[in-house]
Scaffold this motif. Structure first.
Motif, PDB file in Angstrom:
ATOM      1  N   GLY A 170      -4.281   4.553 -12.019  1.00 42.81           N
ATOM      2  CA  GLY A 170      -4.671   6.009 -11.551  1.00 42.81           C
ATOM      3  C   GLY A 170      -4.665   5.850  -9.984  1.00 42.81           C
ATOM      4  O   GLY A 170      -5.706   5.505  -9.436  1.00 42.81           O
ATOM      5  N   CYS A 171      -3.837   6.461  -9.549  1.00 40.30           N
ATOM      6  CA  CYS A 171      -3.596   6.791  -7.897  1.00 40.30           C
ATOM      7  C   CYS A 171      -3.225   8.106  -7.835  1.00 40.30           C
ATOM      8  O   CYS A 171      -2.277   8.577  -8.397  1.00 40.30           O
ATOM      9  CB  CYS A 171      -2.517   5.672  -7.288  1.00 40.30           C
ATOM     10  SG  CYS A 171      -2.628   5.701  -5.507  1.00 40.30           S
ATOM     11  N   LEU A 172      -3.636   8.632  -6.617  1.00 38.69           N
ATOM     12  CA  LEU A 172      -3.562  10.100  -6.255  1.00 38.69           C
ATOM     13  C   LEU A 172      -1.743  10.216  -6.125  1.00 38.69           C
ATOM     14  O   LEU A 172      -1.239  11.304  -6.410  1.00 38.69           O
ATOM     15  CB  LEU A 172      -3.990  10.535  -5.073  1.00 38.69           C
ATOM     16  CG  LEU A 172      -5.329  10.720  -5.173  1.00 38.69           C
ATOM     17  CD1 LEU A 172      -6.267  11.020  -3.728  1.00 38.69           C
ATOM     18  CD2 LEU A 172      -5.719  11.813  -6.388  1.00 38.69           C
ATOM     19  N   CYS A 173      -1.090   9.067  -5.859  1.00 37.14           N
ATOM     20  CA  CYS A 173       0.304   9.104  -5.614  1.00 37.14           C
ATOM     21  C   CYS A 173       0.972   9.165  -7.001  1.00 37.14           C
ATOM     22  O   CYS A 173       2.300   9.504  -6.719  1.00 37.14           O
ATOM     23  CB  CYS A 173       0.705   7.908  -4.565  1.00 37.14           C
ATOM     24  SG  CYS A 173       0.833   6.381  -5.371  1.00 37.14           S
ATOM     25  N   GLY A 174       0.547   8.875  -8.042  1.00 35.45           N
ATOM     26  CA  GLY A 174       1.068   9.013  -9.340  1.00 35.45           C
ATOM     27  C   GLY A 174       1.681   7.610  -9.818  1.00 35.45           C
ATOM     28  O   GLY A 174       2.389   7.637 -10.906  1.00 35.45           O
ATOM     29  N   GLU A 198       0.874  -1.204   0.101  1.00 28.98           N
ATOM     30  CA  GLU A 198       0.032   0.128   0.031  1.00 28.98           C
ATOM     31  C   GLU A 198       0.876   1.362   0.070  1.00 28.98           C
ATOM     32  O   GLU A 198       1.798   1.373   0.640  1.00 28.98           O
ATOM     33  CB  GLU A 198      -0.907  -0.112   1.227  1.00 28.98           C
ATOM     34  CG  GLU A 198      -2.345  -0.948   1.051  1.00 28.98           C
ATOM     35  CD  GLU A 198      -3.014  -0.879   2.131  1.00 28.98           C
ATOM     36  OE1 GLU A 198      -4.282  -0.997   2.318  1.00 28.98           O
ATOM     37  OE2 GLU A 198      -2.489  -0.559   3.707  1.00 28.98           O
ATOM     38  N   CYS A 199       0.465   2.293  -0.669  1.00 25.58           N
ATOM     39  CA  CYS A 199       0.970   3.534  -0.529  1.00 25.58           C
ATOM     40  C   CYS A 199       0.515   4.406   0.414  1.00 25.58           C
ATOM     41  O   CYS A 199      -0.742   3.863   0.866  1.00 25.58           O
ATOM     42  CB  CYS A 199       0.874   4.424  -1.999  1.00 25.58           C
ATOM     43  SG  CYS A 199      -0.763   4.532  -2.492  1.00 25.58           S
ATOM     44  N   PRO A 200       0.736   5.753   0.663  1.00 25.88           N
ATOM     45  CA  PRO A 200       0.113   6.417   1.462  1.00 25.88           C
ATOM     46  C   PRO A 200      -1.547   6.555   1.544  1.00 25.88           C
ATOM     47  O   PRO A 200      -2.143   6.853   2.369  1.00 25.88           O
ATOM     48  CB  PRO A 200       0.891   7.777   1.610  1.00 25.88           C
ATOM     49  CG  PRO A 200       2.188   7.430   1.496  1.00 25.88           C
ATOM     50  CD  PRO A 200       2.104   6.401   0.215  1.00 25.88           C
ATOM     51  N   GLU A 201      -1.926   6.215   0.261  1.00 25.74           N
ATOM     52  CA  GLU A 201      -3.448   6.579   0.078  1.00 25.74           C
ATOM     53  C   GLU A 201      -4.085   5.334   0.779  1.00 25.74           C
ATOM     54  O   GLU A 201      -5.272   5.533   1.061  1.00 25.74           O
ATOM     55  CB  GLU A 201      -3.532   6.453  -1.655  1.00 25.74           C
ATOM     56  CG  GLU A 201      -3.076   7.554  -2.352  1.00 25.74           C
ATOM     57  CD  GLU A 201      -3.699   8.901  -1.934  1.00 25.74           C
ATOM     58  OE1 GLU A 201      -4.990   8.902  -1.333  1.00 25.74           O
ATOM     59  OE2 GLU A 201      -2.823  10.022  -1.724  1.00 25.74           O
ATOM     60  N   ARG A 202      -3.718   4.306   0.734  1.00 25.47           N
ATOM     61  CA  ARG A 202      -3.953   3.147   1.270  1.00 25.47           C
ATOM     62  C   ARG A 202      -5.441   2.799   0.798  1.00 25.47           C
ATOM     63  O   ARG A 202      -6.407   2.248   1.611  1.00 25.47           O
ATOM     64  CB  ARG A 202      -4.256   3.084   2.925  1.00 25.47           C
ATOM     65  CG  ARG A 202      -2.557   3.547   3.456  1.00 25.47           C
ATOM     66  CD  ARG A 202      -2.689   3.474   4.850  1.00 25.47           C
ATOM     67  NE  ARG A 202      -3.831   4.347   5.355  1.00 25.47           N
ATOM     68  CZ  ARG A 202      -4.115   4.300   6.891  1.00 25.47           C
ATOM     69  NH1 ARG A 202      -3.840   3.425   7.353  1.00 25.47           N
ATOM     70  NH2 ARG A 202      -4.952   5.491   6.926  1.00 25.47           N
ATOM     71  N   LEU A 254      -3.050  -1.939  -3.360  1.00 27.80           N
ATOM     72  CA  LEU A 254      -1.659  -2.153  -3.404  1.00 27.80           C
ATOM     73  C   LEU A 254      -1.054  -2.044  -4.662  1.00 27.80           C
ATOM     74  O   LEU A 254      -1.482  -2.592  -5.608  1.00 27.80           O
ATOM     75  CB  LEU A 254      -1.395  -3.717  -2.745  1.00 27.80           C
ATOM     76  CG  LEU A 254      -1.715  -4.019  -1.193  1.00 27.80           C
ATOM     77  CD1 LEU A 254      -3.012  -4.382  -1.173  1.00 27.80           C
ATOM     78  CD2 LEU A 254      -0.966  -5.294  -0.950  1.00 27.80           C
ATOM     79  N   HIS A 255      -0.009  -1.277  -4.562  1.00 27.62           N
ATOM     80  CA  HIS A 255       0.722  -1.120  -5.932  1.00 27.62           C
ATOM     81  C   HIS A 255       1.387  -2.373  -6.004  1.00 27.62           C
ATOM     82  O   HIS A 255       2.299  -2.645  -5.301  1.00 27.62           O
ATOM     83  CB  HIS A 255       1.767   0.123  -5.844  1.00 27.62           C
ATOM     84  CG  HIS A 255       0.981   1.304  -5.955  1.00 27.62           C
ATOM     85  ND1 HIS A 255       0.544   1.871  -7.395  1.00 27.62           N
ATOM     86  CD2 HIS A 255       0.776   2.396  -4.856  1.00 27.62           C
ATOM     87  CE1 HIS A 255      -0.110   2.993  -6.755  1.00 27.62           C
ATOM     88  NE2 HIS A 255       0.023   3.527  -5.546  1.00 27.62           N
ATOM     89  N   ILE A 256       1.438  -2.917  -7.373  1.00 27.37           N
ATOM     90  CA  ILE A 256       2.075  -4.003  -7.814  1.00 27.37           C
ATOM     91  C   ILE A 256       3.479  -3.653  -8.703  1.00 27.37           C
ATOM     92  O   ILE A 256       2.793  -2.999  -9.344  1.00 27.37           O
ATOM     93  CB  ILE A 256       1.282  -5.292  -8.230  1.00 27.37           C
ATOM     94  CG1 ILE A 256       1.984  -6.399  -8.156  1.00 27.37           C
ATOM     95  CG2 ILE A 256       0.608  -4.849  -9.466  1.00 27.37           C
ATOM     96  CD1 ILE A 256       1.017  -7.723  -8.139  1.00 27.37           C
TER      97      ILE A 256
HETATM   98 ZN   LIG Z   1      -0.775   5.384  -4.641  1.00 28.41          ZN
END
Ligand SMILES: [Zn+2]
Length: 429
Positions: free
Chosen positions: A306-310, A244-248, A251-253
């Motif tokens: 698309g995740c807010l973390c990029g 998981e990134c901070p967006e939680r 999970l980024h693979i």
């Molecule tokens: Zn993310």
């Protein structure tokens, strides 16, 4: 370096080019394994024919049983002299599965762990206590070397002696911990008994078994951490496959190292984004033990890009293993669903056991859960009320009638490694 931002946020086109290149290399590498030479020949595939990412769907799956049949070194693509470490997966029946690593594999793996840990904000200056088994289980050494790579101060405390673990967290000013979610829950309980505050803790990395968002909320509240989900399996190096990134939210693979498909576990049909099924992975950067289309047995789905973390594509949190799934009177039940229900009910604790029996040809599920003393007056009618409530909540979620047995606090088993909460006695009669 594997964990620089550049590779984490590679534009789709570049990423696919990299995947394609590595897929071709992997198909060449597996030619050194007799199993794969035979498997591809049987399927009428010449290695040179795998040219695009779509071509991967022509390749037959690799199953855990194949790896077991290759015991011990049948899947090694390099001579044993080039294998610098061996791990095995916990085999519940028969021989375990053996996994080998070259020097380069260990480097790649540590890089992936480093990438995950930096993604959640861990940096030099953090003090990291690794509370998992350091033996053949990959969670111990896997996290250890990744954490050292970023320069964290690592405490290889392993499992056991929970009071001592809590003292170390306090005395060494530990900021981050890694363990199974069930052990984290036990840690929180013992800390409560000791009236121990853990003010230095900020980050909890939890993995190796499925756990619910309700459990996340509970762990965060009790331990004062932000909790991140970690996913991996030994056949794919170990932990570090997805995180998981901070967006939680998913999970980024890591697509530069793992090519991901989701399939219908019954038919093998490849499913699209947003469709839940079994995760199938072709690792793209493994040297000692390359695999093609490995069936993980874990149930998840691809989330839309698309995740807010990029960073690139994500999978949803694992809801269970296809072989953890219980079929009770034709209804699919995951232990994680039971956990989710119990965590919502303040009158009971968070430890539980599930027993499945076949009585008069009917599946019967019994759930034992500890009563929470602060909600129990001591009156028998109170017990009956709580029991009825648990039965009702379970029925509403599982759509299944269960028997609920309330037991004294502290009497159910606590697990330091992977929790074994289900005892299926149907085949024993
Ligand atoms: Zn993310």
């Amino acid at each position: 370096m594997f964990w620089n931002e550049r590779i984490e946020t590679l534009p789709r086109k570049e990423l696919e080019a990299l995947q394609k290149k590595r897929l071709k290399q992997t198909v060449v590498q597996v030619q050194k394994v007799a199993f794969y030479r035979q498997r591809l020949a049987d399927a009428g595939i010449r290695p040179g024919e795998i040219r695009t990412l779509e071509d991967v769907s022509r390749i037959p799956f690799t199953r855990k049983q194949d790896l077991r049949d290759g015991y011990p070194f049948g899947f090694f693509a390099v001579p044993l002299s080039k294998v610098v470490r061996i791990h095995t997966t916990s085999g519940t029946t028969g021989k375990p599965t053996v996994v080998g690593y070259t020097k380069k594999d260990l480097d790649t793996w540590a890089d992936l762990i480093a990438r995950n840990m930096t993604m959640v904000g861990l940096r030099e200056g953090d003090v990291f206590q690794n509370m998992v088994n350091y033996g053949m289980f990959t969670g111990g050494l896997g996290f250890h070397y990744g954490a050292e790579k970023i320069g964290l101060t690592v405490i290889p405390s392993a499992t056991g002696n929970t009071r001592r673990q809590i003292e170390m967290i306090q005395d060494f000013g530990v900021t981050a911990i890694h363990c199974t979610p069930s052990y984290a829950m036990h840690l929180a309980e013992v800390a409560e008994e000791m009236h121990a505050d853990l003010p230095s803790l900020t980050t909890g990395l939890f993995g190796a078994e499925p756990w619910s968002d309700a459990m996340r909320a509970e762990l965060e509240q009790k331990l004062g951490v932000t909790a991140f989900d970690s996913y991996g399996l030994s056949e794919l190096f170990g932990p570090g496959v997805a995180f998981e990134c901070p967006e939680r939210h998913g999970l980024h693979i890591w697509h530069d190292c793992y090519l991901v498909e989701i399939i219908n576990p019954d038919t093998g049909e490849v499913l699209g984004d947003g469709e839940r099924g079994e995760l199938v992975v072709t690792p793209l950067a493994k040297e000692a033990m390359p695999l093609l289309r490995y069936r993980t047995g874990d149930i998840t789905m691809k989330l839309e890009d698309g995740c807010l973390c990029g960073r690139a594509q994500k999978i949803s949190r694992i809801t269970g293993r296809s072989d953890d799934m219980l079929v009770i009177r034709g209804i699919n039940v995951f232990p994680s669903q039971i956990e989710h229900v119990l965590l919502r009910i303040p009158e009971v604790g968070n430890q539980f056991m599930v027993y499945v029996d076949r009585i008069n040809h009917l599946d019967e599920m019994t759930i034992e859960v500890e009563i929470n003393r602060s909600y129990f007056s001591g009156e028998l009618q109170d017990l009956a009320r709580i029991q009825k409530k648990v039965v009702k909540e379970l029925r509403d979620t599982l759509e299944l009638r269960t028997t609920v047995r309330l037991v004294e606090p502290g009497t159910l088993p606590r697990f330091e490694g992977k929790a074994k909460r289900v005892i299926d006695r149907r085949d024993q009669k």
